[in-house]
Write a protein that holds these residues in place. Structure first.
Motif, mmCIF file in Angstrom:
data_model
loop_
_atom_site.group_PDB
_atom_site.id
_atom_site.type_symbol
_atom_site.label_atom_id
_atom_site.label_comp_id
_atom_site.label_asym_id
_atom_site.label_seq_id
_atom_site.Cartn_x
_atom_site.Cartn_y
_atom_site.Cartn_z
ATOM 1 N N GLU A 10 0.815 -1.218 0.000
ATOM 2 C CA GLU A 10 0.000 0.000 0.000
ATOM 3 C C GLU A 10 0.851 1.271 0.000
ATOM 4 O OE1 GLU A 10 -2.391 -0.488 3.467
ATOM 5 O OE2 GLU A 10 -3.942 -1.648 2.424
ATOM 6 N N THR A 11 2.135 1.127 0.287
ATOM 7 C CA THR A 11 3.011 2.282 0.463
ATOM 8 C C THR A 11 4.124 2.286 -0.574
ATOM 9 O OG1 THR A 11 2.586 2.283 2.841
ATOM 10 C CG2 THR A 11 4.533 3.464 2.091
ATOM 11 N N ARG A 32 1.159 7.285 -0.313
ATOM 12 C CA ARG A 32 0.020 6.413 -0.029
ATOM 13 C C ARG A 32 -1.256 7.103 -0.489
ATOM 14 N NH1 ARG A 32 -0.683 3.763 5.902
ATOM 15 N NH2 ARG A 32 1.516 3.281 5.505
ATOM 16 N N LEU A 34 -5.397 7.581 0.088
ATOM 17 C CA LEU A 34 -6.480 7.445 1.056
ATOM 18 C C LEU A 34 -7.810 7.707 0.347
ATOM 19 C CD1 LEU A 34 -4.914 9.424 4.049
ATOM 20 C CD2 LEU A 34 -4.845 6.955 3.651
ATOM 21 N N GLN A 36 -10.535 9.171 1.329
ATOM 22 C CA GLN A 36 -11.259 10.386 1.700
ATOM 23 C C GLN A 36 -10.898 11.557 0.789
ATOM 24 O OE1 GLN A 36 -9.607 8.485 3.974
ATOM 25 N NE2 GLN A 36 -11.332 7.603 5.083
ATOM 26 N N VAL A 41 -8.837 15.077 4.543
ATOM 27 C CA VAL A 41 -7.493 14.669 4.942
ATOM 28 C C VAL A 41 -6.716 15.882 5.463
ATOM 29 C CG1 VAL A 41 -5.321 13.636 4.174
ATOM 30 C CG2 VAL A 41 -7.499 12.755 3.293
ATOM 31 N N LEU A 145 0.992 7.316 9.274
ATOM 32 C CA LEU A 145 -0.023 7.299 8.221
ATOM 33 C C LEU A 145 -1.083 6.236 8.483
ATOM 34 C CD1 LEU A 145 2.116 7.895 5.003
ATOM 35 C CD2 LEU A 145 0.677 9.531 6.231
ATOM 36 N N ASP A 146 -0.698 5.112 9.102
ATOM 37 C CA ASP A 146 -1.685 4.111 9.505
ATOM 38 C C ASP A 146 -2.713 4.733 10.453
ATOM 39 O OD1 ASP A 146 -0.276 2.197 8.107
ATOM 40 O OD2 ASP A 146 0.568 1.237 9.885
ATOM 41 N N SER A 149 -5.008 7.173 8.715
ATOM 42 C CA SER A 149 -6.011 6.435 7.956
ATOM 43 C C SER A 149 -7.080 5.849 8.872
ATOM 44 C CB SER A 149 -5.337 5.324 7.150
ATOM 45 O OG SER A 149 -6.285 4.575 6.427
ATOM 46 N N ASP A 153 -11.083 6.690 8.949
ATOM 47 C CA ASP A 153 -12.042 5.602 8.748
ATOM 48 C C ASP A 153 -12.921 5.341 9.966
ATOM 49 O OD1 ASP A 153 -11.100 5.134 6.196
ATOM 50 O OD2 ASP A 153 -9.783 3.477 6.781
#
Length: 200
Positions: A10-11, A32, A34, A36, A41, A145-146, A149, A153
């Motif tokens: 994903e990265t 990455r 996302l 949204q 963001v 970043l996790d 995210s 979410d």
């Protein structure tokens, strides 16, 4: 493909060089996407209360040229702010080696591409040192970043008040796998750009 490999894929990871006020710096680049929209963001990256929900709540003067502090992590100055696409801050962690954090956002058909650039004059900042508890910048900023995210979410975020050596289970496995990827990317970069500048 295993769940671990999915998370790793994903990265996007790369290295570069950058001149920052502290001197010649190595720079890691994390990309990455996302789901949204860009405004959402941006708000999560710049609203102090929202930052506190997934990282640490900043204190200070939140305008260009203003000073800030992230308790337990860093202090610095807001260097550039161009809503909703660019934020750059100087980054002075507790160990005292100056750095610079820059985040670029771009709209991609209603979703958002995030590119996080972190530059430091510290020689070995990107990958973990088995003898040091401090987070390595490569896997460390990926966990940031996790959490961003997860916050967007509405999912549970990981705790930020721990060092990497206290991690267990899948979190530890993911951290170490990401670190391995950063070691590989760094070695590729150094083969192409040797010798790299080093702080005096």
């Amino acid at each position: 493909m295993s769940e671990l490999n999915v998370e790793l894929s994903e990265t996007e990871r790369s290295f570069g060089l950058r001149q920052i006020p502290a001197g010649h710096a190595r720079m890691l680049v994390i990309g990455r996407c996302l789901p949204q929209p860009i405004g959402e963001v941006w708000n999560a990256l710049t609203d102090p209360a929202r930052i506190g929900a997934y990282f640490a709540e900043p204190q200070g003067d939140f305008r260009r040229g203003g000073d800030y502090e992230l308790p337990g992590f860093s202090r610095g100055t807001i260097l550039r702010c161009d809503p909703p696409r660019l934020l750059t801050v100087s980054w002075m962690p507790a160990h005292g080696n100056g750095g610079e954090l820059e985040i670029h956002l771009a709209d991609e058909n209603g979703a958002t591409r995030v590119e996080l650039l972190y530059a430091s004059v510290r020689k070995r900042f990107a990958v973990m040192d088995p003898e040091v508890n401090e987070w390595a910048a490569g896997p460390g900023w990926e966990f940031f970043l996790d959490n961003l995210s997860a916050h967007l979410d509405g999912r549970e975020v990981r705790p930020t008040d721990r060092d990497w050596q206290s991690m267990e289970g899948t979190d530890r496995e993911l951290y170490e796998a990401r670190n391995t990827e950063w070691v590989r990317v760094r070695e590729e970069f150094e083969r192409e750009h040797s010798p790299l500048p080093s702080p005096e």
